[in-house]
Design an enzyme around this catalytic site. Structure first.
Site, short mmCIF file in Angstrom:
data_model
loop_
_atom_site.label_atom_id
_atom_site.label_comp_id
_atom_site.label_asym_id
_atom_site.label_seq_id
_atom_site.Cartn_x
_atom_site.Cartn_y
_atom_site.Cartn_z
N THR B 150 0.87 -1.19 0.00
CA THR B 150 0.00 0.00 0.00
C THR B 150 0.91 1.23 0.00
O THR B 150 1.37 1.65 -1.05
CB THR B 150 -0.96 0.00 1.21
OG1 THR B 150 -0.21 -0.14 2.41
CG2 THR B 150 -1.97 -1.11 1.10
N LYS B 172 3.55 -6.89 4.03
CA LYS B 172 3.33 -5.49 3.69
C LYS B 172 3.05 -4.76 4.99
O LYS B 172 2.52 -5.34 5.94
CB LYS B 172 2.19 -5.31 2.69
CG LYS B 172 0.79 -5.61 3.17
CD LYS B 172 0.05 -4.60 4.00
CE LYS B 172 0.20 -3.19 3.54
NZ LYS B 172 -0.64 -2.29 4.43
N THR B 183 0.15 -3.05 11.44
CA THR B 183 -0.73 -3.19 10.29
C THR B 183 -0.03 -3.84 9.22
O THR B 183 0.78 -3.23 8.54
CB THR B 183 -1.10 -1.91 9.61
OG1 THR B 183 -2.07 -1.36 10.31
CG2 THR B 183 -1.73 -2.19 8.26
N GLU B 263 6.02 4.78 7.47
CA GLU B 263 5.63 6.02 6.77
C GLU B 263 6.35 7.25 7.30
O GLU B 263 6.22 7.60 8.48
CB GLU B 263 4.13 6.24 6.92
CG GLU B 263 3.31 5.32 6.06
CD GLU B 263 1.82 5.44 6.33
OE1 GLU B 263 1.43 6.10 7.31
OE2 GLU B 263 1.06 4.84 5.55
N ASN B 382 -0.03 11.14 6.02
CA ASN B 382 -1.29 10.71 6.62
C ASN B 382 -2.36 11.79 6.67
O ASN B 382 -3.42 11.59 7.26
CB ASN B 382 -1.04 10.14 8.01
CG ASN B 382 -0.37 8.79 7.91
OD1 ASN B 382 -0.96 7.84 7.40
ND2 ASN B 382 0.87 8.71 8.35
N SER B 387 -6.05 7.23 3.56
CA SER B 387 -5.35 5.96 3.45
C SER B 387 -5.76 5.09 4.62
O SER B 387 -6.43 5.53 5.53
CB SER B 387 -3.83 6.15 3.43
OG SER B 387 -3.40 6.72 4.64
#
Lengths: 387, 387
Positions: B150, B172, B183, B263, B382, B387
């Site tokens: 993602t 992932k 996650t 991220e 974010n 997302s």
């Protein structure tokens, strides 16, 4: 306004040189609040952090006696995690104030705010107490409020008036705002004639649903201090409910000012939890939502990302069924019964205040938690220099 | 590497059109992993979030039987908070895969990742299963790993080899990385001949100290899924300890890759808690440190702000005395016995990896939690889009 709105109080705020000079020269960094009486009844609420700054340890002890005749507050250093020598510095601060003011050190509260882990420059702080004492005035409340600012962009004061009596106060706080309490120093004063136990009850009831429900960044300070001093100078003893209401009003006003001035924030988020099995569970869920970094980023981006609200609720132990959760953002029920609801395109998020309502469909408990969005400015403000 | 490193597995990753096309055209968004046997023993670990995506609810049910013959995974949509219709979509996905592959839907696991709250485009996903089935290959593991990305910037695969047997896997995960689990979607495969209960024991032991100790942003997903499939194709039944060791090694490798690709992060922070009364308390303290936004900002700014570490520890219920806490940053004990220690100027924070060591001086328990710094890029990533 501020701590000198009520009769019987003097205050001062001076530049003692504890803070490094700013662009505009020396900055105020030392405040003094003195209760002239006739009463010196007082109550205090302190951080729930187990790592407590020296002034918190000191002032908790002072407050056990229920009497405070003066408060010394400084910005420019938290005096937290400074060991036995740091505690001696707090003790010396109270002793110097007692000497200068002709009072007993055991009735002098001390509060500090600033960077953790550094000793205070006592060679500047102690003489500053004398300077402040010389400037004490019944109009000194604003200067005192200025002297306790750290990353605050504005000083914070509030006042509520009863029938012949007044409650006023000042607060500082802009970062490390989380329960138990938010990072803040607050001094409230009143000229009502109220004994220490009643002050304590009113203060605890007020902080529980105001400062304790501000959760800007989930970080709990080592220095939080909220004091309520009563001079009795009005000669009026108000009804308990009226007095508690005024204390609550001033606390709520100051708490709102803290949220609005939170470091780097661009949104004030009211997280409203309804339908909880209890108020306690509503608070648990509200905090979980308020602390979800992904959601706080989404709100910053004006994205009504309700999935992140549900993901946050799902990490709690509160009573609910996932397929009965509903969420509104600014009044639009974007999630109904655990699934997509009204069109998220209807949500208008252009304004600073955003309301997230989570209905747990599990009872009648409710609570409101205040938080802020997470922004690049917050990151900058908390990474560019030590604070 | 990846899920086809072990014998007995085929895989594929195709662009079914679930994700919007990227700059380079259609993006892979559907992966298929098939266990050719002879065994189809399997184990699974799922998110602890009480709000579970439809594919998690489905796959948990499948795994109760201890047998999985194929896994369908999609990016481009989490199928979480989509109600009964969302669950029907997952069911239809398993049924279509069963039909195309000649298998039983009750042995087909499904995993999804992407935005919460949107239905999947089944008109694209279902035909995609046929396309993927046609491309199944013993060399398809890399493409499958690409198809589940993602916000990941790289695909993640790992492998560990035993004596005549192999454990491989793909993962992932880049955001919403927090325990229970991070996650992520993870599929591990092995050609070792291991029965379902032993697979389950090895997988739980491995995830407990790897994926469950990655706490990048404190946010727990609705979709986390870690599967371990055994084909038995090597004809070898390894010793339990050797097998558990290999599963742990692959999980640790993939967990490290998740941290490094979190991220917007610029630092990987190893939070090491020692001297705890128990491993459980060490984990509690480690998580509290890892989730402190102010500290994460400080680390981003290469500021060894140990006061924020102490403030974070102080919010836990772990056993410790504040004046016995010590903290090292990159090996420099900047805090000793609750107060300032070695010169913080000695701390070199230029490199990506930062180690924070907190010694509670309360016992022999220890744990390591991995997190990341908090950056403006995290906020941007974010907040700029859903997302």
């Amino acid at each position: 306004m501020s701590v000198t709105a009520a009769q019987g109080f003097t205050a001062a705020g001076v530049a003692a040189g504890i803070k490094a000079p700013g662009d505009g020269g020396a900055r105020r960094d030392l405040a003094l609040v003195v209760n002239q009486g006739p009463s010196t009844a007082a109550a205090g609420v302190f951080t729930a952090n187990r790592v407590k700054a020296a002034p918190v340890v000191w002032s908790e002890q002072v407050l056990k006696g229920g009497q405070v005749s003066a408060v010394v507050l400084n910005s420019g250093g938290a005096n937290a995690c400074t060991g036995p020598l740091g505690f001696q510095d707090t003790h010396a601060t109270a002793e110097r104030a007692a000497e200068v003011l002709g009072l007993n050190a055991a009735e002098i509260a001390v509060a500090s705010t600033g960077l953790i882990g550094l000793r205070l420059p006592m060679d500047k702080l102690l003489p500053g107490i004398g300077t402040a004492a010389a400037e004490l005035s019944p109009h000194g409340g604003e200067k005192a409020a200025l002297a306790i600012m750290t990353t605050d962009t504005v000083h914070k004061t509030a006042v509520a008036r009863g029938d012949g009596w007044t409650v006023g106060g000042m607060a500082k706080g802009a970062g490390m705002l989380a329960p138990g309490l938010a990072t803040m120093l607050v001094v409230l004063t009143t000229d009502a004639d109220v004994a220490a136990p009643e002050l304590d009850a009113a203060l605890r009831a007020a902080t529980r649903t105001t400062f304790d429900r501000v959760d800007s960044d989930g970080c709990m300070s080592t220095n939080d201090t909220v004091l309520l001093l009563a001079s009795g100078a009005s000669g009026t003893a108000p009804e308990a409910a009226a007095f508690a209401g005024a204390v609550h009003a001033v606390c709520a006003d100051l708490a709102t000012q803290l949220v609005k001035d939170a470091e780097g924030a661009s949104k004030d988020i009211r997280v409203e939890v309804t339908g909880a099995a209890s108020e306690e569970e509503a608070v648990e869920v509200g905090r979980s939502i308020a602390r979800n970094n992904l959601l706080k980023c989404a709100i910053h981006g004006e994205d009504p990302n309700w999935g992140r609200v549900l993901a946050a609720i799902g990490t709690t132990s509160a009573t609910f069924e996932p397929d009965q959760l509903s969420v509104a953002i600014n009044g639009v029920w974007v999630c109904k019964n655990g699934s997509y609801g009204e069109d998220r395109g209807q949500v208008d998020m252009r304004f600073r205040e955003v309301t997230i309502t989570a209905d747990l469909a599990a009872g009648t408990g409710s609570a409101v938690i205040w938080t802020n969005d997470l922004t690049a400015d917050y990151v900058h403000e908390n990474s560019a220099y030590s604070s």
